[in-house]
Design an enzyme around this catalytic site. Sequence first.
Site, PDB file in Angstrom:
ATOM      1  N   PRO A 109       0.829  -1.218   0.000  1.00 42.96           N
ATOM      2  CA  PRO A 109       0.000   0.000   0.000  1.00 42.96           C
ATOM      3  C   PRO A 109       0.855   1.255   0.000  1.00 42.96           C
ATOM      4  CG  PRO A 109      -0.905  -1.598   1.517  1.00 42.96           C
ATOM      5  CD  PRO A 109       0.409  -2.165   1.038  1.00 42.96           C
ATOM      6  N   CYS A 110       0.429   2.227  -0.822  1.00 47.61           N
ATOM      7  CA  CYS A 110       1.273   3.398  -1.066  1.00 47.61           C
ATOM      8  C   CYS A 110       0.670   4.692  -0.542  1.00 47.61           C
ATOM      9  CB  CYS A 110       1.522   3.540  -2.570  1.00 47.61           C
ATOM     10  SG  CYS A 110      -0.002   3.776  -3.530  1.00 47.61           S
ATOM     11  N   GLN A 111      -0.409   4.623   0.250  1.00 48.00           N
ATOM     12  CA  GLN A 111      -1.091   5.862   0.637  1.00 48.00           C
ATOM     13  C   GLN A 111      -0.166   6.847   1.342  1.00 48.00           C
ATOM     14  OE1 GLN A 111      -2.323   2.873   0.865  1.00 48.00           O
ATOM     15  NE2 GLN A 111      -4.492   2.818   0.335  1.00 48.00           N
TER      16      GLN A 111
END
Length: 664
Positions: free
Chosen positions: A320-322
Amino acid sequence: MLPADEGRGFIKDGVEYKVGDFLYVHTDTFDVEASSEEEEGSDEEDEDKENKAVPAYVKKGRFHKGSCAGLRAWGMARLVEVKEAGSSSRGKDKAAALPAKLRLQRFFRPEDVGKEQAYQAGFWDVYASPAPASASSSEGWVHWVEPDSVICKCCVKAPGADTPAGCEDLDCFEVVGTFNPATKEVSAAPEEFSAASADMQVDGAAAAETDNSLAMATMDIFAGCGGLSEGMHQAGVADTKWAIEYEQPAADAFKLNNPEAAVFCNNCNVILLAAMRKAGLESDCEACDDAKTAAESMSPEDLAALPQPGQVEFIMGGPPCQGYSGMNRFNKGNWSMVQNSMVMSFLSYADFYRPRYFLLENVRNFVSHNKSFTFRLTLRTLLDMGYQVRFGVLNAGNFGVPQSRKRTFIWAAAPDEGLPEWPRPRHVFRSPQLTVNLPGGVSYCAVDTSIPGAPLRTVTVRDAIGDLPNIQNGHDKDPMPYSGPAVSAFQKLMRHKASELRDHICKEMNELNLERCRCIPKDTPGADWRTLLEIVKNDPSREKFNGQPLVPWCLPNTADRHNGWRGLFGRLDLAGHFPTSTTDPQPMGKVGQVFHPNQDRIVSVRECARSQGFPDHFFFSGNVHSRHRQVGNAVPPPLAASLGRQLRKALAATQQKRKATLLW
């Protein structure tokens, strides 16, 4: 064929060129000779622009968001004559003997012929120029150029003909006609390039059968709907047997597209703990009580499907890159911090399974987030495991995707495996910010950006979605029939295995945003929310719509701090490219250019999927919001396939080396 002395040639950058060879040349090589012809039509084009009702703020801008203006593929030509050998003035090897001039016969790309020819042509179609009147002719398609104009070799052949010997590693184009730039006429191809087979398909979009002989048993973690797996399958390097995805709709979509895979819809830490327990290595794992409880509650079927160390050859995924993404305005929140920690969980899978290959994908900012601490920690962890490591930033637009999408990739290969090289850009694209700044003032770029252009032109919005039927705001009929045949090479590639059109559904805007959308002029690239300001300025009675402001208050009042909110409430440019695909396309989002070029609605799920390079037979799952989320989170399959083809070369080289060792 043009007359020439076949005994002449030259060597440049270690490559031998002979008369008759086909070459790539710099994009501006033929500009001087062609300028007089182009000037004839330039006045008319400028007049058309002036007459068109284009907003003043659009006229002032050099490039609008999503513009492909000024982007050109490399020129193409055949070497006809070599004249007066001399020394290089600009080449890297000053001592190398280079000719003073080269005489080239220009070949024309479909975009040189016209917009419609470019739209309808195959990726690798070209047009020959007419035969000259004599050996010394200097028509507008026979040019004397500097040897430094030459980039590298390419190949040109008849449609359906076998690739000439010695050209197996070169880009290969097919001549589909003859173009006369003086008369603008198109005629049949010269006899030397006549079709080898009358029924041969030459649209440049036919998909060859995939050779899976080198495919590795693969685990896809943070798999989403399966964009990374789809691309690696197309390259024939992955057989995805296991996938881990936390969100149920995305896990369902992955299963639809990969029915033979074991798909675990769970937290990756829970799956890893269960796998380590199964292998008798629970004592090596530190896990929280929640993870332990969740692992104990896994079904017997899921536990049985978990692979053991030694069974997984290739691990890939995009944690996940949030917390790293510039598209996330709230990337300092607690949830983003939790998501960021998944990078270390991902690395733990590499430590446990020790696959032959490991691939991490993330957003561009991954290399700079937190002063590059996470990036450097990732590299150090893989190196400490004994892996060879390579990292770089690529833009999907350079690899046949009609979208600007910059992504960081980290390859890791076991000590006895070969590290894949980076793929060369195939399509010209405006790709800034591909450089990674390293300690000590060193900069690194995975692709060579020193030479403008690329072998092929940019894939545009029209190329991607021009064949899709018109729909209305909030359209939810799914599936539906196509309204006509595929036209562009990209459309043919996307529709290769599809019999019906799925996911051509779109979010429903409220009446206020729908009215705002109607106000944005169609087929006017660069027009955005500032048009609403002009409407209210010219007609104050339109300041409110159903009691609400036509112009969102925050836009004019905060524009000076946000680059003018350029692109918000904007339409896509048919001749341009998509902005970065997001999980929730909305006109007030970070990427607000989400309106269809000439329909009053937000782009559909299928249009966004096309922008990512997903074939039309690919499944998404859930409601319209879930499907948009799956598309926006995915790795574009064409980009993954480009990486996969380089991995395939590394696998083949290693296989050959091992065979040679056995024979020795």
